[in-house]
Write a protein that holds these residues in place. Structure first.
Motif, PDB file in Angstrom:
ATOM      1  N   MET A  66       1.070  -3.279   0.804  1.00 25.45           N
ATOM      2  CA  MET A  66      -0.208  -3.681   1.404  1.00 25.45           C
ATOM      3  C   MET A  66      -0.527  -5.106   0.966  1.00 25.45           C
ATOM      4  O   MET A  66      -1.478  -5.356   0.234  1.00 25.45           O
ATOM      5  CB  MET A  66      -1.309  -2.708   0.971  1.00 25.45           C
ATOM      6  N   HIS A 123      -9.188   1.156  -1.430  1.00 24.11           N
ATOM      7  CA  HIS A 123      -8.261   0.039  -1.550  1.00 24.11           C
ATOM      8  C   HIS A 123      -8.978  -0.995  -2.413  1.00 24.11           C
ATOM      9  O   HIS A 123     -10.114  -0.775  -2.832  1.00 24.11           O
ATOM     10  CB  HIS A 123      -7.920  -0.556  -0.179  1.00 24.11           C
ATOM     11  N   CYS A 174      -3.471  -5.558  -2.307  1.00 26.78           N
ATOM     12  CA  CYS A 174      -4.279  -4.359  -2.521  1.00 26.78           C
ATOM     13  C   CYS A 174      -4.098  -3.964  -3.981  1.00 26.78           C
ATOM     14  O   CYS A 174      -2.976  -3.748  -4.435  1.00 26.78           O
ATOM     15  CB  CYS A 174      -3.859  -3.212  -1.621  1.00 26.78           C
ATOM     16  N   GLU A 191      -5.523  -1.325  -5.618  1.00 33.30           N
ATOM     17  CA  GLU A 191      -5.920   0.046  -5.935  1.00 33.30           C
ATOM     18  C   GLU A 191      -4.852   0.964  -5.359  1.00 33.30           C
ATOM     19  O   GLU A 191      -4.575   0.886  -4.157  1.00 33.30           O
ATOM     20  CB  GLU A 191      -7.280   0.350  -5.279  1.00 33.30           C
ATOM     21  N   LEU A 192      -4.267   1.802  -6.212  1.00 35.80           N
ATOM     22  CA  LEU A 192      -3.216   2.699  -5.734  1.00 35.80           C
ATOM     23  C   LEU A 192      -3.771   3.554  -4.597  1.00 35.80           C
ATOM     24  O   LEU A 192      -4.704   4.326  -4.796  1.00 35.80           O
ATOM     25  CB  LEU A 192      -2.727   3.590  -6.875  1.00 35.80           C
ATOM     26  N   CYS A 193      -3.228   3.361  -3.383  1.00 33.30           N
ATOM     27  CA  CYS A 193      -3.854   3.982  -2.211  1.00 33.30           C
ATOM     28  C   CYS A 193      -2.888   4.855  -1.431  1.00 33.30           C
ATOM     29  O   CYS A 193      -3.204   5.329  -0.357  1.00 33.30           O
ATOM     30  CB  CYS A 193      -4.441   2.897  -1.306  1.00 33.30           C
ATOM     31  N   HIS A 250       1.197   1.561  -0.755  1.00 30.41           N
ATOM     32  CA  HIS A 250       0.330   0.647  -1.524  1.00 30.41           C
ATOM     33  C   HIS A 250       1.018  -0.674  -1.855  1.00 30.41           C
ATOM     34  O   HIS A 250       0.441  -1.749  -1.675  1.00 30.41           O
ATOM     35  CB  HIS A 250      -0.114   1.355  -2.804  1.00 30.41           C
TER      36      HIS A 250
HETATM   37 CU1  CUA Z   1      -4.349  -0.164  -0.240  1.00 32.31          CU
HETATM   38 CU2  CUA Z   1      -3.309   0.014  -2.333  1.00 32.31          CU
END
Ligand code: CUA
Length: 373
Positions: free
Chosen positions: A225, A179, A214, A216-218, A222
């Motif tokens: 987030m 993340h 967030c 970062e592609l999680c 995502h």
């Molecule tokens: Cu956690 Cu994107």
């Protein structure tokens, strides 16, 4: 026709220079006039924004130089009618030119890197006095913030609270995948990496509520987030800390140990509400909890009563009728217990930690009554 001169005309060079200077000035003016970033919310933001401006001032003329030379060359040395059958002129190297176009960008690059490294060193320097520490944990798809009170009492929240004017160091971890912890107003951001602790420090300079994003592609959730960072003046922050510590102690649970569960629940009571500062948990309002962006219920679930139309999770108007209070509660605090067919296993599993038992009760009551109609 024979070989004509392949040297650019003097007049062309002068016009290139004039066009280049004008384009550079316009480009720099536009680059500096555009509001690229949100308001500066930390002492770090000023240095970073200055660095950005310097990068624009240096890179625009570079871009203009390359573009003007390319366009000029295309026009000047294009194949003219009657030249289709002729070879181009033999090309010889030009040592002096090659040295210049290698050395100039190299010097510029090293200078800018050095400047950026100095800025980074400055803004990451530890403050002389003591600083606050907040443990930040990312997981699919929520952030949890853990604090230690002055007496050592630990508590966690799902909204971030920090004190204006006081340096705070974030220790960032992840429970599952990558993340990235980011509050745009503070400018700093860092990946939450499974297995290690990363972090950064900032000194907030602006009170208010800012988004925690967030970056970062999680996974599927995502985009949801997102939580809030509340920057409070010193006195209000101290009051908030005292309230959190008092609440944990009232709850009678040791920090982090889970503690006693309420009679009909299953939720540990070491958690704190994520409501506004000073907001009492006594009269927890289930609809407000559902609507609170920090809890992200509405972003994933459709619920007519709340006017939400999220598609990531099951439509609550369809799945909740007929479910018992206990079933609804389990779906909130232990979503993995039963995944509705056709939906991804993405619901955060920490609502039992970030909501108080009273808040979960209120939420369950709200959901069961809102969908009973
Ligand atoms: Cu956690 Cu994107």
């Amino acid at each position: 026709m024979g070989q004509e001169s392949r040297k650019p005309r003097r007049q062309s060079i002068i016009s290139m220079a004039v066009i280049g200077v004008i384009a550079s000035i316009l480009g720099i003016a536009a680059g500096l006039a555009i509001d690229w970033f949100p308001a500066q919310g930390s002492t770090q933001a000023k240095d970073i924004d200055t660095l950005w401006d310097v990068l624009i001032i240096c890179s625009v003329p570079m871009f203009v130089l390359v573009t003007v030379v390319v366009l000029f060359s295309v026009r000047e040395w294009r194949e003219k009618p009657g030249e289709e059958a002729t070879d181009g002129p033999p090309i010889h190297g030009n040592t002096r030119l090659e040295v210049i176009w290698t050395a100039a960008p190299a010097i510029m690059l090293v200078s800018l890197c050095t400047y950026a490294a100095i800025v980074l060193g400055d803004i990451e320097e530890a403050p002389a006095g003591n600083e606050a520490r907040v443990a930040v944990t990312g997981e699919q798809f929520t952030w949890t913030f853990e604090y230690t009170g002055s007496d050592g009492t630990k508590f966690s929240t799902n909204q971030l609270y920090v004190e204006e004017g006081k340096s705070v160091r974030f220790d960032v971890k992840s429970k599952d995948v990558l993340h990235d912890f980011w509050v745009p107003e503070w400018r700093m951001k860092i990946d939450a990496v499974p297995g290690i602790t990363t972090g950064f420090r900032i000194t907030p300079t602006k009170t208010g509520v800012f988004p925690v994003v967030c970056a970062e592609l999680c996974g599927l959730g995502h985009a949801f987030m997102r939580q809030s960072a509340h920057v409070l003046p010193s006195d209000k922050f101290a009051t908030w800390m005292d309230q959190q510590v008092a609440r944990v102690k009232e709850g009678g649970s040791d920090a982090g140990s889970g503690g006693g569960a309420p009679a009909d629940g299953g939720a540990p009571d070491d958690a704190e509400p994520g409501g506004d500062s000073g907001g009492g948990a006594a009269a927890a309002d289930g609809k407000a909890i559902f609507d609170d962006p920090a809890n992200a219920c509405a972003s994933c679930h459709t619920l007519a009563d709340a006017g939400s139309n999220g598609q990531t999770g099951p439509n609550l108007d369809e799945v909740l009728p007929g479910q018992s209070v206990d079933e609804v509660r389990t779906s909130i605090v232990d979503p993995k217990a039963q995944i509705t067919d056709g939906f991804p296993d993405v619901m955060p599993t920490n609502y039992g930690d970030t909501l108080t038992p009273a808040q979960i009760d209120a939420l369950v009551t709200y959901l069961t009554t809102a969908t009973a109609k």
